[in-house]
Design a protein around this motif. Structure first.
Motif, PDB file in Angstrom:
ATOM      1  N   LEU A  81       9.113  12.673  11.205  1.00 46.85           N
ATOM      2  CA  LEU A  81       8.541  13.310  12.387  1.00 46.85           C
ATOM      3  C   LEU A  81       7.026  13.127  12.413  1.00 46.85           C
ATOM      4  N   HIS A  82       6.417  13.175  11.251  1.00 45.79           N
ATOM      5  CA  HIS A  82       4.971  12.928  11.164  1.00 45.79           C
ATOM      6  C   HIS A  82       4.651  11.520  11.647  1.00 45.79           C
ATOM      7  N   VAL A  83       5.446  10.550  11.225  1.00 43.58           N
ATOM      8  CA  VAL A  83       5.227   9.164  11.657  1.00 43.58           C
ATOM      9  C   VAL A  83       5.405   9.043  13.164  1.00 43.58           C
ATOM     10  N   LEU A  84       6.390   9.747  13.706  1.00 46.42           N
ATOM     11  CA  LEU A  84       6.707   9.616  15.121  1.00 46.42           C
ATOM     12  C   LEU A  84       5.524   9.974  16.011  1.00 46.42           C
ATOM     13  N   VAL A  85       4.681  10.917  15.580  1.00 47.10           N
ATOM     14  CA  VAL A  85       3.548  11.325  16.423  1.00 47.10           C
ATOM     15  C   VAL A  85       2.274  10.531  16.128  1.00 47.10           C
ATOM     16  N   GLN A  86       2.339   9.563  15.204  1.00 52.36           N
ATOM     17  CA  GLN A  86       1.198   8.683  14.983  1.00 52.36           C
ATOM     18  C   GLN A  86       1.127   7.655  16.111  1.00 52.36           C
ATOM     19  N   PRO A  87      -0.052   7.097  16.365  1.00 53.89           N
ATOM     20  CA  PRO A  87      -0.164   6.077  17.411  1.00 53.89           C
ATOM     21  C   PRO A  87       0.493   4.767  16.992  1.00 53.89           C
ATOM     22  N   HIS A  88       1.501   4.350  17.740  1.00 51.01           N
ATOM     23  CA  HIS A  88       2.171   3.072  17.507  1.00 51.01           C
ATOM     24  C   HIS A  88       2.283   2.344  18.847  1.00 51.01           C
ATOM     25  N   ASP A  89       2.324   1.034  18.778  1.00 45.57           N
ATOM     26  CA  ASP A  89       2.433   0.252  20.003  1.00 45.57           C
ATOM     27  C   ASP A  89       3.826   0.343  20.618  1.00 45.57           C
ATOM     28  N   GLU A  94       0.837  -1.213   0.000  1.00 49.01           N
ATOM     29  CA  GLU A  94       0.000   0.000   0.000  1.00 49.01           C
ATOM     30  C   GLU A  94       0.867   1.256   0.000  1.00 49.01           C
ATOM     31  N   GLN A  95       0.318   2.315  -0.589  1.00 44.80           N
ATOM     32  CA  GLN A  95       1.067   3.563  -0.748  1.00 44.80           C
ATOM     33  C   GLN A  95       0.516   4.696   0.112  1.00 44.80           C
ATOM     34  N   GLU A  96      -0.328   4.375   1.089  1.00 44.11           N
ATOM     35  CA  GLU A  96      -0.913   5.399   1.936  1.00 44.11           C
ATOM     36  C   GLU A  96       0.027   5.831   3.064  1.00 44.11           C
ATOM     37  N   THR A  97       1.010   4.999   3.389  1.00 42.39           N
ATOM     38  CA  THR A  97       1.931   5.309   4.481  1.00 42.39           C
ATOM     39  C   THR A  97       3.367   5.191   3.993  1.00 42.39           C
ATOM     40  N   THR A  98       4.288   5.781   4.760  1.00 42.76           N
ATOM     41  CA  THR A  98       5.700   5.682   4.424  1.00 42.76           C
ATOM     42  C   THR A  98       6.256   4.330   4.877  1.00 42.76           C
ATOM     43  N   ASP A  99       7.447   4.013   4.385  1.00 43.93           N
ATOM     44  CA  ASP A  99       8.078   2.760   4.785  1.00 43.93           C
ATOM     45  C   ASP A  99       8.436   2.768   6.270  1.00 43.93           C
ATOM     46  N   PHE A 100       8.763   3.928   6.808  1.00 42.31           N
ATOM     47  CA  PHE A 100       9.021   4.036   8.245  1.00 42.31           C
ATOM     48  C   PHE A 100       7.768   3.659   9.024  1.00 42.31           C
ATOM     49  N   ASP A 101       6.638   4.183   8.607  1.00 43.72           N
ATOM     50  CA  ASP A 101       5.371   3.874   9.276  1.00 43.72           C
ATOM     51  C   ASP A 101       5.049   2.385   9.149  1.00 43.72           C
ATOM     52  N   LYS A 102       5.189   1.832   7.943  1.00 40.07           N
ATOM     53  CA  LYS A 102       4.929   0.411   7.730  1.00 40.07           C
ATOM     54  C   LYS A 102       5.767  -0.440   8.676  1.00 40.07           C
ATOM     55  N   ALA A 103       7.081  -0.123   8.737  1.00 41.20           N
ATOM     56  CA  ALA A 103       7.993  -0.927   9.546  1.00 41.20           C
ATOM     57  C   ALA A 103       7.708  -0.765  11.034  1.00 41.20           C
ATOM     58  N   ARG A 112       5.697   3.891  32.208  1.00 39.12           N
ATOM     59  CA  ARG A 112       4.950   4.800  31.346  1.00 39.12           C
ATOM     60  C   ARG A 112       3.450   4.519  31.440  1.00 39.12           C
ATOM     61  N   SER A 113       3.024   4.042  32.612  1.00 40.90           N
ATOM     62  CA  SER A 113       1.627   3.665  32.783  1.00 40.90           C
ATOM     63  C   SER A 113       0.689   4.863  32.772  1.00 40.90           C
ATOM     64  N   GLN A 114       1.251   6.067  32.925  1.00 44.25           N
ATOM     65  CA  GLN A 114       0.395   7.252  32.943  1.00 44.25           C
ATOM     66  C   GLN A 114       0.146   7.829  31.559  1.00 44.25           C
ATOM     67  N   SER A 115       0.579   7.136  30.524  1.00 43.84           N
ATOM     68  CA  SER A 115       0.407   7.694  29.184  1.00 43.84           C
ATOM     69  C   SER A 115      -1.069   7.779  28.821  1.00 43.84           C
ATOM     70  N   TRP A 116      -1.397   8.790  28.015  1.00 42.26           N
ATOM     71  CA  TRP A 116      -2.761   8.941  27.552  1.00 42.26           C
ATOM     72  C   TRP A 116      -2.980   8.024  26.364  1.00 42.26           C
ATOM     73  N   ALA A 117      -4.222   7.800  26.020  1.00 42.67           N
ATOM     74  CA  ALA A 117      -4.537   6.972  24.864  1.00 42.67           C
ATOM     75  C   ALA A 117      -4.515   7.842  23.615  1.00 42.67           C
ATOM     76  N   ALA A 118      -3.578   7.545  22.725  1.00 46.93           N
ATOM     77  CA  ALA A 118      -3.477   8.332  21.499  1.00 46.93           C
ATOM     78  C   ALA A 118      -4.664   8.060  20.598  1.00 46.93           C
ATOM     79  N   PRO A 119      -5.180   9.094  19.937  1.00 49.78           N
ATOM     80  CA  PRO A 119      -6.313   8.882  19.032  1.00 49.78           C
ATOM     81  C   PRO A 119      -5.889   8.057  17.835  1.00 49.78           C
TER      82      PRO A 119
END
Length: 232
Positions: A115-123, A80-89, A222-229
């Motif tokens: 930097l855009h990928v970094l602020v996306q919700p990732h596990d 898929e071409q909707e995300t960057t390879d950094f995001d995919k990985a 890091r148990s106090q983290s908020w839930a990212a949208p």
């Protein structure tokens, strides 16, 4: 949504196709010995004598020579071409921490995309390692040991409020926003700097030599983290 391809209980090193100092990669692998390549990062890994555990991406940047040097079993095409390879990985890795090299430096558009990928919700929390700085997305209270006088730049990619201790210019009561107030070139005035946020979007840009302290801070409770949208 990319499925999990690499699952580890220890930190993972992720290599991209940008500028990579061999010393940075070596240092990252000492801490996070499992190497994963995001698309063209496989070229650099192979050129430096490493075989990744997995190569993940759309394979538009992996050379024919690199593909020939690697077993097919570690090549994971995400077309898929909707995300960057950094995001995919990054979405395909499940680990307590990811150390990412080869995503800063080089082309400005590639750095902005990282930097855009970094602020996306990732596990998996991630630290971007550059030649002069390391960059993290603050998703939980961050307490990091620094040297007084160190530059602490806070850059919002979305409107966000928070609080701080140990900074020359506290952020308490301020709204940081990419459209108005940003927080670059702040400075540490104490050996421990604490930063808390009320939501997603705030990047901390810290001196490269603070990598060890940042890793320790990112691996703290890091148990106090908020839930990212869950947005794309």
């Amino acid at each position: 949504m990319t499925q999990v391809i690499v699952q580890e209980t220890a930190p993972v090193t992720l290599i991209g196709g940008g500028d990579v100092a061999p010393s940075d990669l070596k240092e990252a692998l000492l801490i996070a010995p499992v190497l994963v390549a995001a698309d063209g990062g496989a070229n650099t890994a192979v050129a430096l004598g490493y075989e990744p555990r997995a190569v993940i991406g759309d394979f538009d940047s992996v050379s024919a020579e690199t593909r020939a040097a690697l077993p097919d079993s570690i090549l994971h095409l995400v077309a898929e071409q909707e995300t960057t390879d950094f995001d995919k990985a990054l979405r395909a890795v499940a680990a307590p921490l990811v150390l990412a090299v080869g995503f800063l430096g080089g082309r400005v558009d590639h750095q902005l995309a990282a930097l855009h990928v970094l602020v996306q919700p990732h596990d998996s929390p991630c630290i971007l390692i550059g030649a002069q700085e390391v960059v993290v997305h603050i998703t939980a209270p961050l307490a990091v040991t620094l040297t007084p006088g160190d530059v602490v730049s806070l850059f919002p990619l979305a409107p966000v409020t928070g609080r701080s201790e140990g900074l020359e210019w506290p952020i308490d009561g301020l709204t940081l926003s990419p459209f108005q107030r940003i927080g670059t070139s702040n400075r540490a005035i104490a050996e421990e700097v604490r930063i808390g946020v009320d939501g997603p979007g705030l990047l901390a840009i810290l001196p490269r030599r603070s990598l060890g302290a940042v890793i320790q801070a990112m691996q703290a409770d890091r148990s106090q983290s908020w839930a990212a949208p869950q947005v794309r």
